[in-house]
Design an enzyme around this catalytic site. Structure first.
Site, PDB file in Angstrom:
ATOM      1  N   ASP A 207       0.836  -1.192   0.000  1.00  0.00           N
ATOM      2  CA  ASP A 207       0.000   0.000   0.000  1.00  0.00           C
ATOM      3  C   ASP A 207       0.866   1.234   0.000  1.00  0.00           C
ATOM      4  O   ASP A 207       1.837   1.300   0.740  1.00  0.00           O
ATOM      5  CB  ASP A 207      -0.844   0.001   1.295  1.00  0.00           C
ATOM      6  CG  ASP A 207      -2.302   0.054   0.962  1.00  0.00           C
ATOM      7  OD1 ASP A 207      -2.625   0.783   0.008  1.00  0.00           O
ATOM      8  OD2 ASP A 207      -3.098  -0.622   1.617  1.00  0.00           O
TER       9      ASP A 207
ATOM     10  N   LYS B 142      -8.697   9.295   9.482  1.00  0.00           N
ATOM     11  CA  LYS B 142      -7.954   8.794   8.329  1.00  0.00           C
ATOM     12  C   LYS B 142      -8.465   9.359   7.003  1.00  0.00           C
ATOM     13  O   LYS B 142      -7.738   9.946   6.219  1.00  0.00           O
ATOM     14  CB  LYS B 142      -7.995   7.268   8.300  1.00  0.00           C
ATOM     15  CG  LYS B 142      -7.267   6.718   7.081  1.00  0.00           C
ATOM     16  CD  LYS B 142      -7.225   5.205   7.050  1.00  0.00           C
ATOM     17  CE  LYS B 142      -6.718   4.763   5.691  1.00  0.00           C
ATOM     18  NZ  LYS B 142      -6.690   3.341   5.515  1.00  0.00           N
TER      19      LYS B 142
ATOM     20  N   ASP C 146      -3.239   3.472  -5.627  1.00  0.00           N
ATOM     21  CA  ASP C 146      -1.932   3.592  -4.984  1.00  0.00           C
ATOM     22  C   ASP C 146      -1.529   2.320  -4.250  1.00  0.00           C
ATOM     23  O   ASP C 146      -0.635   2.326  -3.436  1.00  0.00           O
ATOM     24  CB  ASP C 146      -1.907   4.792  -4.038  1.00  0.00           C
ATOM     25  CG  ASP C 146      -2.978   4.677  -2.966  1.00  0.00           C
ATOM     26  OD1 ASP C 146      -3.767   3.716  -3.050  1.00  0.00           O
ATOM     27  OD2 ASP C 146      -3.027   5.520  -2.074  1.00  0.00           O
TER      28      ASP C 146
END
Lengths: 1198, 406
Positions: free
Chosen positions: A944, A1013, A1153
């Site tokens: 990640d 987050k 990503d």
């Protein structure tokens, strides 16, 4: 004989422009037009009269139809009543009577009568027609003055030619000539004399024909002019918000709007031609040609379309200098066995004078069927040893070249070819029907049968309705202000339209669908099918097969090594096998408006015709025929949206039947063979189904224009090809577990949507009941609304999961591929919409690499680390720490793998439970194998990105502290920016709580990484306080103990804290962001999206001009620019990594990503990833951006 | 052609039977302004008349309205886009229309700003004025005034047009719920046919005029929000454009919309006064939205919207009203469709029967039906057995912005 003399004579005649070319062409025209004439005269007998008659009918009917009232408005969203379907009063009245069966009969009888009457009418009208031209046609008809313009010239030169042919010819030559300016002036000079001669000639030679031409000319001219005018204005209207301020851009947009009209003309012509209705196409083109304002929109290509048809019909054609026209001219010569070499030589010479070479012809023109061979044949007549030299594409960027070899797929050539055949069959069918995973459930067959019976009946009714409405449409032209859809209704078989409609009924959600969206989908389906059939008709399929078979050389494991990329290889093959039709660029996209209108027309037909008895389910109800779909409106703010809803009875039936089969469009399924590599903007991905390289909002043509202008797209195409070439398979044990839960009762916790039977019951209450107070009633009403909302949400989630699982189940033993495309920022997406690796935890968990690789020395460790990552625990531990943790919980892991549903269910508490479970099983298998290092693993390991957006910001700003917190600096422990921010926020909170702030006290113990987050992640992508608050609100609501009444205040407070926390951590970054905002404001109407198309350097900065000229939305722009820019950087990085991984022989896939590869190759991938990040940011990105902006926008400034 | 004429004639005939909207014939733009001097005398007269009669509690003869310049300055300090009544003559004129001196209605003044109208109302003998001010800027001065008086004026930090929000979360002023406001003020629920309990006066915020009007009329039909407390009468300045739409008649296909039908159905609408935009002080420099269509928009119109007492007497109830709303909205989404088609859509084959009961032509268009006829049509539908299975009853206006009262 006459014809052969003509060319010589023609030398004498003084056409001012393009003499020689015209000569060449001219002789062909005569040939051609004579035969056309014959053919036409034959057709005319029935045709003419019908058309003319129709004009009459319209005239009589007009006042009663009331169309005058409702027309002249902008786009019609709702299907208005077609006054022309049942013929006026009588039938309408009949309809209102309830004796349905009888009036149906009556209606059909009447309709038949009507039609036969129409056919009988001819004789009468024919007389009229005959009189018309002889009577007073000279100049009296507005349309007739123009077509004859250049006629005088010709008739004086060639008096021997029959009049019929001449008028025809003159038209065409004029058509051709007028597209250059010289031509126009030349034509203009003769305008005055024209019509007379023509009329005379025609009067003598062919009154009938002329009559037809008169009416024909008038009729479509008006019809299409109006509808197109309307469209034009509609388009200008719709493009309004996108009009830029600067002048040059104004032109661009104007061109784009005009391009839309052109597109519409073009697709109309092509649809006509495809349906074999050449007459209509022809008269349409003429009508366009005759009206001056319209003519400006025409270009040579339109004429070429027609010529192409004629060329085939009569083996003759010709025309005006552009490659396409020379090409067609040569094709005609090639087709004509007796063609004189002299003509060809002249043609080629003329071409050279125009600066075109024969090579251009073969490299740039699009060929269908055997067209190419015919052209070549013509050239060979004069240059027997000519061989077209095709230019190879621009060389690949050297950096990627460095003696790498590219990985092969784990298949033999034969296997791949067989897979190709399967996929081809699938796409030729356009739809695919698969078993639903719900099918296993025992259901009473009664309802299924009932539904099937109804469907069969609906099919019949629709078929009849379609035929009737087509019949009427075919003849309704004269005064129709709407776009005539007739040709679009002819491109497929009637039956296929009906199937599409029936299919759409089945997939309609119970809460209904907006009319526009439904229409668009239907239209798109027709278009896709039409494209596929067009390809079949043009014999593209055969050629595709050959090239693909050869292409498998590159991919298959049993062939020799190859050092070229797929796109290069495919391009080379295409050049080698250049005979036959061209593969790419054949189809014209239907303009959005056309697909929508076509779709709405079909929806309208469904709404009108599909009925059932109201007592189907409940015999207590009075029997009535009720429509199964109804059209109503919903209201959003002050807008009203047309909506199509299924009748509650239909919903009931469909839910009870729980159908065992699902039908999808073929492109919804993953591909069964490696996708065709993208070799240009227009060609790639699926075999036959049209696909777009770039996903755009409907109607945003600027993107497409810009994309086509892009010079060096190859690296982008290559990275897409590489992502698409990854073969996948299904994780079967996991699939079985998921399906079992799905078919049981679902599970919200595990993200398996429960069936509707689990939905909250919609409370039922009697509004009239006096027992309730008004407050109670209001409360209950709100409950009803909430329950309904919940139900429709649940239904859509359930269906989505059903589709995904059914597709996965269908593919369970297959190996498959996901073709990829991208959006305007360069983010890549798999094309199949439901089931792909971009999806949720469930779908991701279902996917495995088809190819297995041994774990190698470190593979098992990586699997374990991956498992810890999936749990979301240990975010701040180093890799060693995570590995250690994994080893400490091995017992749980093995237990999860062995008894997923009955054990202690450790995996269920992970962040991504299903992927975690998959990983547990993989680890268990590996550990238990005799030698874990040689264990063949198909499991994708993810790496990640840690907050990529912030990484890019930090790197751009060379911001050390920020960079450290997002792991750009080497560091003992992995940093976690989210935890960092959470910590920062917590500090703020403690401070505020001590100073007595109530909300800060309430929040004690609730601030976690998870809460902040999403907001932190999206800040770089330009999330505003408003959006940030909503995100946090959502998180807080998920926390069960958090007092609900404080959610609003708390989220408000937190978002402020998060923003200030971030500000403190990323100083440089914020500065860039701020300056960008300023920048966007300064440029006002300029949004810049930067598509970095990369080859280690910034190669292309694509500037997109933003829209609304009147009120540039600066807020939106300043907010949109930075995220788009960052997304572009991000995807650039991804593409670079992909390409380098490919050349290093890795399997590589990305979900934005998050990068996936085999456990064996994780280290290599990480290395490449880092290298590419450094390489990307070693470029002076900001400087180049600033230079670019300066150059583009500040040239006027000192 | 003949049908057109026929239709027109029909429309005229039916219009004769239907209530029309009253508007003062004398009040032409420009002509209706009372001259300053006459207004002044009038005020003095009324002040004289009032003295000793209905204002026994007031210790002052007449409240000072303050300097015009000073009031303008204070109004301009407001940061939101708002219009203010600062001109004393205008305030006087509005006051006359409200007739505060007789009647026992409470007067709610929305967003009084510098308080010119408030003082004028009090001077004219209003028994009880509630000033609902949404902007803190003006609160202090108003509260100060409140303190000087003896209960005739109450000041609440509240925005009338933001009453009863839909969203969740805790409220802070000026947003509040109606029940809190009315309980605090000690106003209790009243029967619909009672006298008018509250008169509201103010200027409708320009932003989202239509939305606010729609929200209010929904509340009216469902007897929610302020309408729980009886027939609240609105005296609002609304833009001329919106007023013309509000009172548009059948046949004006462009303007005749659902919201006009609903308002006309529910209320007696009376145009009290037209005043050019320039007479108001505007707090923001932004240009006025120019009228895009043909409708003139030169004025703000003072309109009285008084709910009809007999609205709920003929079978309409607050509970089935939502179906009426739905029906009207569906019908007038397009004005040029036949009514019979809509009816058949809701219950197949029942259209012609209903129309003959209504005495209407078969081919009547939805845009040609009068509000009163819609109401009657709904009552017929509601009684009819055929419509009980209709989806019309299942549908609920799904509108996140307006679903405030469910």
């Amino acid at each position: 004989m006459v014809l052969l003399i003509l060319p010589a004579k023609l030398h004498l005649f003084p056409v001012q422009s393009r003499t020689s070319f015209c000569n060449v062409v001219y002789s062909h025209w005569i040939f051609f037009s004579l035969s056309v004439l014959k053919a036409r005269i034959q057709q005319l007998q029935p045709d003419v009269v019908l058309d003319v008659h129709h004009a009459n009918v319209q005239f009589v009917k007009a006042p009663s139809s009331g169309r005058g009232v409702s027309s002249g408005k902008g786009p019609k969203v709702a299907p208005k009543e077609k006054t022309d379907i049942p013929k006026s009063g009588k039938t309408l009245k009949a309809a209102s009577k309830s004796k349905t069966s009888r009036w149906m009969e009556k209606l059909t009888r009447e309709k038949k009568n009507k039609l036969t009457k129409e056919e009988r009418l001819p004789q009468k009208i024919q007389k009229n027609v005959k009189e018309k031209p002889s009577g007073k046609s000279k100049g009296s008809k507005s349309g007739s003055a123009l077509p004859g313009t250049s006629h005088k010239v010709i008739s004086s030169a060639a008096p021997l030619v029959k009049g019929r042919a001449r008028t025809k010819l003159s038209d065409e030559i004029r058509a051709a000539v007028s597209s250059t300016e010289v031509g126009t002036t030349a034509a203009a000079a003769t305008v005055h004399k024209g019509p007379k001669g023509k009329q005379k000639a025609s009067k003598k030679q062919g009154p009938v024909k002329e009559g037809k031409r008169q009416t024909e000319a008038k009729e479509p001219a008006e019809e299409m002019e109006k509808s197109l005018d309307q469209q034009g204005s509609r388009w200008t209207l719709s493009s309004n918000p996108q009009r830029p301020e600067e002048e040059e851009e104004d032109v661009e947009v104007a061109a784009a709007a005009c391009g839309d009209v052109q597109l519409s003309i073009r697709s109309y012509l092509e649809a006509c031609v495809f349906a074999g209705d050449v007459e209509r196409a022809h008269s349409f083109l003429l009508s366009q040609h005759r009206v001056r304002s319209r003519r400006k929109l025409l270009n040579t290509d339109f004429y070429n379309i027609m010529m192409r048809v004629w060329a085939k019909k009569v083996k003759e054609a010709g025309l005006k200098p552009n490659l396409g026209s020379y090409c067609t001219a040569l094709e005609c010569m090639g087709r004509n066995p007796g063609c004189q070499p002299k003509l060809i030589t002249r043609c080629l010479r003329q071409m050279e004078e125009d600066g075109l070479s024969a090579d251009d012809l073969f490299s740039q023109c699009v060929f269908r069927q055997d067209e190419r061979d015919m052209v070549l044949k013509a050239v060979h007549l004069v240059q027997p040893d000519y061989k077209p030299r095709l230019h190879a594409r621009a060389a690949q960027c050297p950096s990627l070249r460095a003696d790498h070899q590219y990985p092969k797929l784990d298949f033999t050539q034969e296997e791949l070819q067989e897979r190709f055949r399967q996929q081809l069959r699938l796409e030729e069918d356009c739809t695919v029907t698969i078993d639903s995973v719900e099918a296993a459930k025992p259901v009473t067959d009664h309802m299924r049968k009932l539904l099937a019976d109804h469907r069969a009946q609906w099919q019949k009714i629709l078929l009849q309705a379609l035929r009737e409405s087509k019949m009427i449409l075919a003849n309704t032209n004269t005064k129709d202000y709407r776009l005539n859809l007739y040709p679009y209704l002819c491109v497929l078989e009637d039956r296929e339209y009906v199937d599409i409609m029936i299919q759409s009924v089945a997939s309609l959600p119970p809460s209904g669908e907006s009319l526009k969206i439904l229409g668009r989908d239907l239209g798109h389906r027709v278009y896709t099918k039409y494209c596929v059939q067009q390809k079949q008709q043009n014999q593209v399929v055969e050629k595709l097969r050959n090239i693909y078979n050869a292409y498998t050389d590159l991919l298959a494991k049993d062939t020799k090594e190859c050092i070229v990329l797929p796109s290069e290889y495919w391009g080379r093959l295409e050049r080698e096998q250049s005979s036959g039709p061209s593969l790419q660029g054949g189809e014209t996209h239907w303009p959005y408006i056309v697909s929508v209108e076509l779709g709405i027309y079909m929806v309208d037909m469904m709404v009108k015709n599909l009925k059932m008895n109201s007592d189907v389910l409940n015999p207590a109800f009075e029997r009535k025929l009720i429509p199964i779909l109804y059209h109503m409106y919903t209201f959003r703010n002050t807008r009203q949206v047309g909506f199509i809803k299924p009748h509650p009875i239909l919903i009931q039936m469909q839910q009870d039947a729980m159908e065992s089969k699902l039908t999808f469009d073929s492109y919804v399924m993953p591909m069964l063979c490696p996708p065709v590599p993208w070799t240009s903007v227009k060609f790639g991905a699926y075999l036959l189904t049209p696909s777009k390289l770039m996903r755009t909002v409907e109607g945003a043509t600027q993107h497409e224009v810009l994309l086509e202008k892009c010079q060096n797209l190859l690296p982008v195409l290559d990275s897409l090809n590489q992502l698409g070439n990854c073969a996948w398979s299904i994780n079967k044990p996991l699939l079985d577990i998921i399906i079992s839960i799905f078919n049981d009762r679902g599970s919200d916790k595990l993200d398996i949507p429960p069936p509707l039977s689990e939905a909250p019951k919609i409370p039922h209450f009697n509004a009239q009941d006096p027992a309730y107070t008004s407050a109670e009633k209001a409360h209950m009403k709100r409950d009803v609304i909430n329950a309904k909302k919940k139900c429709s949400e649940m239904h859509s989630l359930r269906m989505d999961a059903l589709y995904k699982l059914s597709i996965a189940n269908h593919m369970r033993d297959e190996i498959f591929w996901f073709p990829h495309n991208m959006d305007f920022r360069g983010r890549t997406y798999p094309c199949p919409p439901y089931f792909n690796h971009l999806g949720s935890d469930v779908t991701r968990a279902l996917l495995l690499f088809a190819e297995g690789k041994p774990l190698g020395p470190k593979g098992l460790d990586w699997l374990k680390i991956h498992l810890v990552n999936l749990t979301g625990l240990k975010k701040r531990s180093s890799l060693e720490g995570r590995l250690e943790y994994a080893n400490s919980i091995m017992e749980d892991v093995l237990d999860s793998a062995d008894n997923p549903l009955n054990g202690n269910k450790w995996w269920m508490n992970a962040d991504e439970p299903w992927q975690a479970l998959g990983c547990c099983m993989e680890i268990a298998n590996a550990v238990r194998s005799p030698d874990p290092t040689n264990f063949i693993s198909n499991f994708p390991v993810h790496q990640d990105g840690s907050c990529n957006g912030l990484q890019h910001y930090a790197a751009l700003g060379r911001d050390v502290i920020g960079a450290t917190s997002v792991n750009l600096m080497p560091c003992e422990m992995p940093q976690d920016v989210y935890s960092g921010v959470a910590q920062q926020v917590e500090e703020f909170r403690v401070r505020d709580a001590q100073s007595g702030m109530k909300i800060a006290q309430v929040l004690e113990g609730f601030i976690s990484r998870k809460v902040v987050k999403q907001t932190v992640m999206t800040v770089v992508y330009g999330v505003t306080r408003y959006g940030g608050r909503l995100q946090i609100e959502k998180r807080l609501k998920e926390i069960e103990d958090f007092p609900k009444e404080h959610v609003w205040d708390a989220s408000h407070y937190l978002v402020r804290m998060v923003f200030s926390g971030l500000k403190e951590m990323f100083t440089g970054t914020r500065e860039i962001q701020l300056s960008w905002k300023m920048e966007a404001r300064a440029h006002r109407s300029v949004t810049v999206h930067v598509v970095y198309i990369c080859c280690l350097t910034i190669q292309l900065i694509n500037l997109q001009i933003s829209h609304d000229a009147k009120e540039p939305d600066t807020v939106k722009q300043k907010n949109a620019f930075p995220p788009n820019f960052i997304h572009s950087l991000d995807s650039t990085h991804m593409m670079l990594t992909a390409l380098h991984c490919y050349s290093a022989g890795l399997t590589f896939v990305s979900v934005h990503d998050c990068f996936w590869t085999h456990a064996l190759t994780v280290d290599t991938m990480n290395k490449i990833c880092r290298e590419q990040f450094v390489a990307l940011h070693s470029q002076p990105i900001l400087r180049e951006l600033s230079d670019f902006l300066l150059q583009k926008y500040c040239t006027g400034l000192p | 052609m003949s049908t057109q004429i026929w239709r027109g004639a029909d429309l005229m005939m039916r219009s004769a039977c239907c209530r029309t909207i009253r508007s003062p014939s004398s009040e032409q733009p420009g002509a209706e302004r009372t001259s300053p001097s006459s207004a002044l005398t009038h005020r003095n007269l009324s002040a004289v008349a009032v003295q000793g009669q209905s204002r026994p509690l007031c210790r002052y003869d007449s409240l000072d309205l303050g300097e015009v310049e000073e009031n303008v300055r204070r109004a301009l300090a407001c940061k939101k886009i708002r219009h203010f009544i600062v001109n004393p003559d205008l305030a006087e004129l509005v006051t006359q229309h409200l007739r505060p001196e007789n009647g026992r209605s409470v007067i709610f003044e929305c967003n009084p700003g510098p308080g010119v109208l408030t003082r004028t109302l009090l001077n004219a003998g209003a028994q009880r004025v509630v000033a609902l001010e949404g902007d803190k800027l003006f609160l202090r001065d108003l509260q100060e005034l409140e303190g000087r008086l003896d209960g005739q004026l109450e000041v609440v930090h509240c925005d009338y047009f933001k009453l009863d929000p839909i969203g969740v979360g805790n409220l802070r002023p000026p947003v509040m719920y109606t029940d809190k406001l009315f309980t605090d003020l000690g106003i209790s629920e009243a029967s619909w046919t009672d006298d008018i309990p509250v008169k509201v006066v103010g200027i409708l915020p320009l932003r989202n005029e239509r939305g606010t009007l729609l929200k209010m009329v929904y509340a009216l039909f469902e007897r929610q929000s302020v309408y729980r407390y009886g027939r609240v009468e609105l005296n609002l300045f609304i833009s001329e454009k919106e007023y013309l739409k509000l009172v548009s008649r059948p046949g004006e296909m462009m303007q005749y919309r659902a919201f006009s039908v609903l308002w006309q159905m529910a209320c007696d609408i009376e145009l009290l006064h037209k005043e050019p935009w320039e007479s108001f002080v505007k707090s923001s420099k932004q240009r006025m939205p120019s009228s895009k269509n043909q409708l003139p928009n030169e004025h703000l119109c003072l309109v009285r919207l008084r709910p009809r007492a007999d609205l709920f007497s003929g079978g309409l109830t607050p509970t089935n009203a939502s179906t009426l709303l739905m029906m009207v909205k569906q019908c007038l989404a397009k004005r040029k469709v036949k009514l019979i088609d809509r009816l058949n859509l809701w219950s197949p084959d029942s259209g012609s029967k209903l129309l003959s009961e209504m005495g209407m032509l078969e081919d009547i268009l939805t845009g040609h039906v009068y509000p009163e006829e819609y109401l009657r049509l709904f009552q017929l539908i509601d009684k009819s057995q055929e419509f009980t299975q209709s989806w019309l009853y299942e549908e609920i206006l799904e509108n996140p912005q307006r679903e405030g009262w469910g």
